[in-house]
Design a protein around this motif. Structure first.
Motif, PDB file in Angstrom:
ATOM      1  N   VAL A 173      -4.235  -1.487  -5.579  1.00 24.20           N
ATOM      2  CA  VAL A 173      -5.228  -2.562  -5.536  1.00 24.20           C
ATOM      3  C   VAL A 173      -4.715  -3.766  -6.321  1.00 24.20           C
ATOM      4  O   VAL A 173      -4.805  -4.908  -5.877  1.00 24.20           O
ATOM      5  CB  VAL A 173      -6.595  -2.090  -6.088  1.00 24.20           C
ATOM      6  N   ALA A 223     -12.440  -1.713  -1.751  1.00 25.96           N
ATOM      7  CA  ALA A 223     -11.903  -0.380  -2.023  1.00 25.96           C
ATOM      8  C   ALA A 223     -13.100   0.548  -2.143  1.00 25.96           C
ATOM      9  O   ALA A 223     -13.297   1.203  -3.143  1.00 25.96           O
ATOM     10  CB  ALA A 223     -11.070  -0.404  -3.294  1.00 25.96           C
ATOM     11  N   THR A 270     -15.606  -2.140  -5.536  1.00 25.19           N
ATOM     12  CA  THR A 270     -15.380  -0.693  -5.652  1.00 25.19           C
ATOM     13  C   THR A 270     -16.705  -0.008  -5.960  1.00 25.19           C
ATOM     14  O   THR A 270     -17.620  -0.620  -6.518  1.00 25.19           O
ATOM     15  CB  THR A 270     -14.424  -0.310  -6.814  1.00 25.19           C
ATOM     16  N   GLU A 290     -12.023   3.906 -10.227  1.00 27.92           N
ATOM     17  CA  GLU A 290     -12.710   2.651  -9.978  1.00 27.92           C
ATOM     18  C   GLU A 290     -12.774   1.822 -11.260  1.00 27.92           C
ATOM     19  O   GLU A 290     -12.628   0.608 -11.238  1.00 27.92           O
ATOM     20  CB  GLU A 290     -14.113   2.903  -9.438  1.00 27.92           C
ATOM     21  N   SER A 302      -9.931  -3.978   3.879  1.00 32.10           N
ATOM     22  CA  SER A 302     -10.637  -2.760   3.506  1.00 32.10           C
ATOM     23  C   SER A 302      -9.641  -1.668   3.210  1.00 32.10           C
ATOM     24  O   SER A 302      -8.614  -1.563   3.854  1.00 32.10           O
ATOM     25  CB  SER A 302     -11.547  -2.298   4.647  1.00 32.10           C
ATOM     26  N   MET A 303      -9.945  -0.869   2.215  1.00 33.45           N
ATOM     27  CA  MET A 303      -8.991   0.164   1.819  1.00 33.45           C
ATOM     28  C   MET A 303      -9.583   1.562   1.861  1.00 33.45           C
ATOM     29  O   MET A 303      -9.253   2.398   1.044  1.00 33.45           O
ATOM     30  CB  MET A 303      -8.522  -0.084   0.394  1.00 33.45           C
ATOM     31  N   SER A 304     -10.488   1.810   2.764  1.00 31.74           N
ATOM     32  CA  SER A 304     -11.132   3.120   2.715  1.00 31.74           C
ATOM     33  C   SER A 304     -10.378   4.187   3.497  1.00 31.74           C
ATOM     34  O   SER A 304     -10.849   5.288   3.665  1.00 31.74           O
ATOM     35  CB  SER A 304     -12.567   3.025   3.196  1.00 31.74           C
ATOM     36  N   GLU A 309       0.818  -1.218   0.000  1.00 29.29           N
ATOM     37  CA  GLU A 309       0.000   0.000   0.000  1.00 29.29           C
ATOM     38  C   GLU A 309       0.851   1.266   0.000  1.00 29.29           C
ATOM     39  O   GLU A 309       0.395   2.314  -0.433  1.00 29.29           O
ATOM     40  CB  GLU A 309      -0.932   0.011   1.220  1.00 29.29           C
ATOM     41  N   GLY A 354     -10.249   5.542  -2.195  1.00 34.88           N
ATOM     42  CA  GLY A 354     -10.208   4.157  -1.731  1.00 34.88           C
ATOM     43  C   GLY A 354      -9.105   3.337  -2.369  1.00 34.88           C
ATOM     44  O   GLY A 354      -9.289   2.182  -2.689  1.00 34.88           O
ATOM     45  N   GLY A 355      -7.946   3.945  -2.563  1.00 36.62           N
ATOM     46  CA  GLY A 355      -6.823   3.154  -3.071  1.00 36.62           C
ATOM     47  C   GLY A 355      -6.588   3.360  -4.545  1.00 36.62           C
ATOM     48  O   GLY A 355      -7.510   3.359  -5.334  1.00 36.62           O
ATOM     49  N   VAL A 360      -9.540   0.168 -11.676  1.00 37.13           N
ATOM     50  CA  VAL A 360      -9.406  -1.018 -10.820  1.00 37.13           C
ATOM     51  C   VAL A 360     -10.049  -2.212 -11.521  1.00 37.13           C
ATOM     52  O   VAL A 360      -9.508  -3.315 -11.548  1.00 37.13           O
ATOM     53  CB  VAL A 360     -10.050  -0.795  -9.431  1.00 37.13           C
TER      54      VAL A 360
END
Ligand code: GDP
Ligand code: MG
Length: 325
Positions: free
Chosen positions: A134, A89, A153, A160, A120-122, A34, A128-129, A163
């Motif tokens: 991701v 995400a 997502t 998004e 979780s990636m919030s 990350e 959100g990443g 992703v």
């Protein structure tokens, strides 16, 4: 050349543990990835090149029931003894951090399951990443021996959509609300869907949304190899999710047979390669510029508006490449 850090001993041990399926090692490596720095590059470089998991993206507007669907799909996968990785995400609630909490509640049953790893990636602000991060996490989960990776997502922005470029099957979840089909078209969701799930089919308007999407799909040119299914689901009541699960498996089988699967993976690898190279070149150039007064001079002239960014970039590029080649 910039000095390239080798993998630290500690990280190297983590990788070995992760490859043995150690969940804590996986979690710690995800944290490293990350950071998106040199160490994270080294980690991704070292993990196994043979990836086996099926990667499924679940996207759609906030509140469509994506987390509930992911939860249900996980149950089906576990019944089939698949090991599952879940990446949320989804920053639906960036202010309160409610997304994480909500998803945790919705996925409680899987939190205690050793065959499921949830991330979780919030925490990364509104997006959100980043897609590259991701993607790195998907690979880590894959290398750790997961069979199915579900990536959630919110389908609202370019990030998004990017992703979703990194998965094998894209499920677009929509709900019967006024103009949802039109919204999907605007948000670019029609182009990326391999499967549609019209969720909350217990609500009025679901049938007409299914019909609306089907007729929209008739207008666009669909590949003969895969007819995009439009399913009605009720994630909350666990209705229609079994069919969704089957369609996901069917999509994998079909695309592997037609070659579309490996084409998609090849495209992803190429995009990834280009992105890595871009980053490396930019970093190398920036280092060279700051170590060279003449080159740095172009940058400050450009900053003052005395020469254009084009002229500055060209001068610098030519000077450096002349030296290199
Ligand atoms: N009526 C109804 N509500 C649902 C259904 N599936 C999910 N929900 C609810 O919709 C809300 C949002 O669900 P969630 O999975 O968090 O949506 P997400 O934001 O897309 O991840 C929750 O309160 C769910 O319980 C469904 O099939 N019918
Ligand atoms: Mg969610």
């Amino acid at each position: 050349m910039a000095t390239r850090r080798a993998l630290s001993r500690e990280t190297s041990i983590l990788i070995d543990d992760m490859l043995q399926g150690n969940a804590r090692a996986l979690a710690r490596l995800i944290t490293i990835v990350e950071e998106d720095d040199e160490e994270s590059y080294q980690v991704l470089k070292h993990i196994s090149p043979s990836f086996n998991a099926h990667r499924v993206g679940v996207t759609g507007p906030p509140g469509a029931g994506k987390s509930t669907l992911v939860n249900r799909l996980t149950t089906f996968a576990r019944q089939n003894e698949l090991r599952v990785g879940i990446i949320c995400a989804d920053p639906s609630s960036p202010f309160s951090g409610g997304a994480v909490l909500g998803d945790r509640v919705r996925m409680t049953q899987h939190y205690m399951d050793e065959g499921v790893h949830i991330r979780s990636m919030s925490t990364r602000g509104s997006l959100g990443g980043l897609p590259s991060t991701v993607h790195g996490i998907i690979k880590l989960m894959d290398a750790s021996g997961k069979d199915l990776i579900l990536v959630e997502t919110v389908g609202v922005g370019q990030m998004e959509l990017d992703v979703m470029e990194n998965v094998d099957t894209v499920v677009v979840a929509l709900v019967p609300e006024a103009g949802d089909d039109i919204q999907a078209m605007k948000a670019g969701l029609m182009e990326i869907a391999d499967i549609f799930a019209v969720n909350k089919a217990d609500r009025p308007g679901a049938e007409s949304l299914v019909a609306g999407i089907r007729s929209m799909l008739d207008l666009v040119c669909q590949s003969n190899d895969w007819m995009i299914p439009v399913l009605a689901t009720q994630a909350e009541n666990n209705i229609g999710v079994g069919e969704l699960y089957e369609q996901i498996c069917h999509h994998r089988k079909t695309t592997i047979e037609t070659g579309a699967f490996s084409e998609r993976r090849a495209r992803q690898r190429h995009d990834e390669f280009t992105a890595i190279l871009q980053k490396m070149v930019t970093r190398q150039f920036m280092d060279t510029i700051s170590a060279d007064d003449r080159l740095a001079g172009f940058v400050s002239q450009m900053n003052k508006g005395e020469i254009s960014p084009y002229a500055a970039a060209e001068e610098i590029f030519d000077t450096i490449t002349r030296k290199l080649l």
